[in-house]
Every structure is written in C-alpha cells, then in structure tokens.
Write a protein that holds these residues in place. Structure first.
Motif, PDB file in Angstrom:
ATOM      1  N   ARG A 153     -29.016  30.502  23.895  1.00  0.00           N
ATOM      2  CA  ARG A 153     -27.653  30.940  23.623  1.00  0.00           C
ATOM      3  C   ARG A 153     -26.644  30.179  24.467  1.00  0.00           C
ATOM      4  O   ARG A 153     -25.614  29.700  23.969  1.00  0.00           O
ATOM      5  CB  ARG A 153     -27.530  32.439  23.909  1.00  0.00           C
ATOM      6  CG  ARG A 153     -26.149  33.002  23.633  1.00  0.00           C
ATOM      7  CD  ARG A 153     -25.988  34.387  24.199  1.00  0.00           C
ATOM      8  NE  ARG A 153     -25.593  34.378  25.611  1.00  0.00           N
ATOM      9  CZ  ARG A 153     -25.312  35.482  26.306  1.00  0.00           C
ATOM     10  NH1 ARG A 153     -25.437  36.668  25.740  1.00  0.00           N
ATOM     11  NH2 ARG A 153     -24.939  35.388  27.570  1.00  0.00           N
ATOM     12  N   ASP A 154     -26.933  30.058  25.756  1.00  0.00           N
ATOM     13  CA  ASP A 154     -25.992  29.384  26.647  1.00  0.00           C
ATOM     14  C   ASP A 154     -25.791  27.926  26.252  1.00  0.00           C
ATOM     15  O   ASP A 154     -24.688  27.392  26.350  1.00  0.00           O
ATOM     16  CB  ASP A 154     -26.492  29.460  28.085  1.00  0.00           C
ATOM     17  CG  ASP A 154     -26.308  30.846  28.699  1.00  0.00           C
ATOM     18  OD1 ASP A 154     -25.725  31.725  28.035  1.00  0.00           O
ATOM     19  OD2 ASP A 154     -26.745  31.030  29.846  1.00  0.00           O
ATOM     20  N   GLN A 155     -26.861  27.273  25.809  1.00  0.00           N
ATOM     21  CA  GLN A 155     -26.734  25.871  25.429  1.00  0.00           C
ATOM     22  C   GLN A 155     -25.887  25.722  24.168  1.00  0.00           C
ATOM     23  O   GLN A 155     -25.085  24.788  24.059  1.00  0.00           O
ATOM     24  CB  GLN A 155     -28.111  25.241  25.206  1.00  0.00           C
ATOM     25  CG  GLN A 155     -28.072  23.730  25.092  1.00  0.00           C
ATOM     26  CD  GLN A 155     -27.468  23.077  26.328  1.00  0.00           C
ATOM     27  OE1 GLN A 155     -27.950  23.249  27.442  1.00  0.00           O
ATOM     28  NE2 GLN A 155     -26.387  22.329  26.142  1.00  0.00           N
ATOM     29  N   VAL A 156     -26.057  26.645  23.226  1.00  0.00           N
ATOM     30  CA  VAL A 156     -25.228  26.607  22.017  1.00  0.00           C
ATOM     31  C   VAL A 156     -23.757  26.764  22.391  1.00  0.00           C
ATOM     32  O   VAL A 156     -22.889  26.014  21.923  1.00  0.00           O
ATOM     33  CB  VAL A 156     -25.655  27.711  21.024  1.00  0.00           C
ATOM     34  CG1 VAL A 156     -24.658  27.819  19.872  1.00  0.00           C
ATOM     35  CG2 VAL A 156     -27.044  27.423  20.471  1.00  0.00           C
ATOM     36  N   MET A 160     -20.231  24.054  22.241  1.00  0.00           N
ATOM     37  CA  MET A 160     -19.055  24.353  21.422  1.00  0.00           C
ATOM     38  C   MET A 160     -17.793  23.878  22.146  1.00  0.00           C
ATOM     39  O   MET A 160     -17.700  23.955  23.373  1.00  0.00           O
ATOM     40  CB  MET A 160     -18.952  25.860  21.154  1.00  0.00           C
ATOM     41  CG  MET A 160     -20.087  26.424  20.319  1.00  0.00           C
ATOM     42  SD  MET A 160     -20.075  28.253  20.272  1.00  0.00           S
ATOM     43  CE  MET A 160     -18.577  28.566  19.305  1.00  0.00           C
ATOM     44  N   SER A 161     -16.824  23.408  21.392  1.00  0.00           N
ATOM     45  CA  SER A 161     -15.544  23.033  21.992  1.00  0.00           C
ATOM     46  C   SER A 161     -14.794  24.307  22.387  1.00  0.00           C
ATOM     47  O   SER A 161     -15.072  25.398  21.869  1.00  0.00           O
ATOM     48  CB  SER A 161     -14.703  22.234  20.996  1.00  0.00           C
ATOM     49  OG  SER A 161     -14.282  23.079  19.927  1.00  0.00           O
ATOM     50  N   PRO A 162     -13.826  24.197  23.303  1.00  0.00           N
ATOM     51  CA  PRO A 162     -13.029  25.377  23.665  1.00  0.00           C
ATOM     52  C   PRO A 162     -12.380  26.032  22.442  1.00  0.00           C
ATOM     53  O   PRO A 162     -12.347  27.256  22.342  1.00  0.00           O
ATOM     54  CB  PRO A 162     -11.982  24.815  24.630  1.00  0.00           C
ATOM     55  CG  PRO A 162     -12.664  23.643  25.270  1.00  0.00           C
ATOM     56  CD  PRO A 162     -13.498  23.038  24.162  1.00  0.00           C
ATOM     57  N   ARG A 163     -11.881  25.209  21.512  1.00  0.00           N
ATOM     58  CA  ARG A 163     -11.267  25.779  20.308  1.00  0.00           C
ATOM     59  C   ARG A 163     -12.303  26.515  19.472  1.00  0.00           C
ATOM     60  O   ARG A 163     -12.018  27.615  18.960  1.00  0.00           O
ATOM     61  CB  ARG A 163     -10.602  24.687  19.477  1.00  0.00           C
ATOM     62  CG  ARG A 163     -10.119  25.184  18.115  1.00  0.00           C
ATOM     63  CD  ARG A 163      -9.402  24.102  17.342  1.00  0.00           C
ATOM     64  NE  ARG A 163      -8.068  23.881  17.876  1.00  0.00           N
ATOM     65  CZ  ARG A 163      -7.286  22.868  17.503  1.00  0.00           C
ATOM     66  NH1 ARG A 163      -7.720  21.985  16.634  1.00  0.00           N
ATOM     67  NH2 ARG A 163      -6.079  22.748  18.022  1.00  0.00           N
ATOM     68  N   ALA A 164     -13.488  25.946  19.320  1.00  0.00           N
ATOM     69  CA  ALA A 164     -14.526  26.594  18.523  1.00  0.00           C
ATOM     70  C   ALA A 164     -14.906  27.942  19.116  1.00  0.00           C
ATOM     71  O   ALA A 164     -15.148  28.916  18.378  1.00  0.00           O
ATOM     72  CB  ALA A 164     -15.753  25.696  18.421  1.00  0.00           C
ATOM     73  N   ARG A 165     -14.950  28.033  20.444  1.00  0.00           N
ATOM     74  CA  ARG A 165     -15.258  29.311  21.083  1.00  0.00           C
ATOM     75  C   ARG A 165     -14.155  30.328  20.816  1.00  0.00           C
ATOM     76  O   ARG A 165     -14.423  31.489  20.484  1.00  0.00           O
ATOM     77  CB  ARG A 165     -15.462  29.112  22.585  1.00  0.00           C
ATOM     78  CG  ARG A 165     -16.718  28.328  22.934  1.00  0.00           C
ATOM     79  CD  ARG A 165     -17.091  28.487  24.399  1.00  0.00           C
ATOM     80  NE  ARG A 165     -16.133  27.861  25.290  1.00  0.00           N
ATOM     81  CZ  ARG A 165     -16.217  26.595  25.710  1.00  0.00           C
ATOM     82  NH1 ARG A 165     -17.210  25.818  25.289  1.00  0.00           N
ATOM     83  NH2 ARG A 165     -15.315  26.101  26.533  1.00  0.00           N
ATOM     84  N   ARG A 166     -12.904  29.894  20.966  1.00  0.00           N
ATOM     85  CA  ARG A 166     -11.785  30.810  20.716  1.00  0.00           C
ATOM     86  C   ARG A 166     -11.789  31.298  19.277  1.00  0.00           C
ATOM     87  O   ARG A 166     -11.611  32.496  19.011  1.00  0.00           O
ATOM     88  CB  ARG A 166     -10.452  30.106  21.006  1.00  0.00           C
ATOM     89  CG  ARG A 166     -10.164  29.828  22.455  1.00  0.00           C
ATOM     90  CD  ARG A 166      -8.689  29.457  22.640  1.00  0.00           C
ATOM     91  NE  ARG A 166      -8.265  28.322  21.828  1.00  0.00           N
ATOM     92  CZ  ARG A 166      -8.308  27.054  22.221  1.00  0.00           C
ATOM     93  NH1 ARG A 166      -8.789  26.748  23.416  1.00  0.00           N
ATOM     94  NH2 ARG A 166      -7.862  26.081  21.443  1.00  0.00           N
TER      95      ARG A 166
END
Length: 219
Positions: A153-156, A160-166
C-alpha cells in the motif's frame, strides 16, 4: 484491546514554517474524521512532531492511515506506527489524559520499524504494524499479513503524484468530480482518469473491504 496509532512527521525540522506544518496536518486529520468518523479517540497532537489516535479495530486503523496519507498536503509526510494491545490511563496531578500500556509500546516500535525500512531498501515505506506479545497467538498471527498489505500500500501511495492523492481522497470522501476538477484546474475527464487507474481502484477496493471486515459501513 485497541489499536494505538502514532503519526510521526517526516523531516519536521526541515519545515520552513513549523506552525503552518502543524496546522496543515491537523486540517488533514479533521478531514479524514469528517469523511470517515471511526476513531475511538480522535487524532490529537502530542509533544514535538507527533500525533496520536486510537481505533477500535485493525481495519479502521488501516483505512484511517491510508486516508491520512492521501489527505496530507504536498511535501508533507508522516510515518505511522500501529500497535495492537491494551492501553490504560495514567493518573497525574499535572496533566490530563495521559495513557500508557502495551498498545502504545507496540505503536512506538512500529514507528521505529517503519523508519528502519524507509532508510533501507524501501524508501516508500511509511507504515508498520506491531502486535504486542501480551496478545493472543491468534492476534499475533495478524502481524505478518497486515504488514504485507502495508508495504505494498505504501509503495502505491508513494508512486502517486500529490495531485493524484488529493483527487483520490476528495473523490472517496464524496466530492463531485466537477468540483474536484474546478479546484485542481483540470478537466473532469482528467479526474475520472486519475481515480480509475487500476492501482487507485485497487486501493479503494481494499479500503472498502477493510471497512466491511471491521463491521463498518462502506466508505
């Protein structure tokens, strides 16, 4: 028996404005409780650069720490130590709400293990889970399984880009795609593409199934 969680801010001493950093993490912690109110004891700041929370199940703690990883602002990261064990209040004449016990000892050890992995060959590592030795053999058997999930999970999330996480977090908390797109300055199609990537959908499915396994509504 509960899950004590310690969130340790990564590289807090390097922050250009420590006050702003504190406010940003507190805002993210409030956002995940609004999106998924599950904590037995909601996130609260402690000394130095740590936050703590208590969850009633392993599943709730896993989903909450995933959500908080996604909700943190760009450039901010935390290590999470999840400790399964009993916690108890400690009487004090000078302070309120002091706690101790195996759950917190295990959470502290988990933070240290996460940091060791991060500094080694798995720099994307942010979370580890430790079951205190006072718990049953059945409970201790969860440790390897949960950590296998966490390392992937942490690696996925790290990839991710900061935008993708948001975008993922805002979508999962029920925001409309058009509103997310307007806030991010991108098209609605770009939002849809981002949240429908296979790895992001896998994260979402995992969070949903963890919620169901913990006897909670989907979310």
């Amino acid at each position: 028996m509960v899950v004590a969680v310690i969130a340790d801010i990564v590289a807090s001493r390097e922050a250009p404005d420590r006050d702003v950093l504190q406010r940003e993490i507190e805002s993210a912690a409030l956002a995940i409780e609004e999106a998924r109110p599950r904590a037995v004891q909601r996130w609260w700041p402690t000394v130095a650069d740590e936050f703590q929370a208590v969850y009633g199940t392993v599943e709730d703690a896993l989903v909450a720490t995933l959500y908080l990883q996604l909700a943190l602002p760009e450039g901010v990261a935390c290590r999470f130590g999840l400790g399964l064990g009993d916690i108890k209040p400690v009487e004090s004449m000078l302070a309120d709400a002091i706690q101790d016990g195996p759950g917190w000892w295990a959470a502290r050890e988990a933070v240290e293990r996460a940091e060791a992995l991060e500094r080694g060959r798995l720099p994307g590592t942010r979370s580890r889970f430790v079951v205190h030795e006072t718990q049953s053999a059945e409970a201790r058997a969860q440790e390897a399984v949960v950590n296998a999930y966490l390392v992937l999970r942490d690696q996925v999330v790290a990839d991710m880009s900061p935008r993708a996480r948001r975008v993922a977090f805002e979508s999962w908390r029920g925001q409309q795609q058009k509103d997310i797109a307007a806030r991010e300055g991108i098209t609605q199609a770009a939002v849809s593409q981002s949240i429908n990537k296979p790895l992001v959908r896998a994260l979402r499915l995992g969070a949903t199934e963890l919620g169901e396994a913990g006897g909670r509504p989907k979310g």
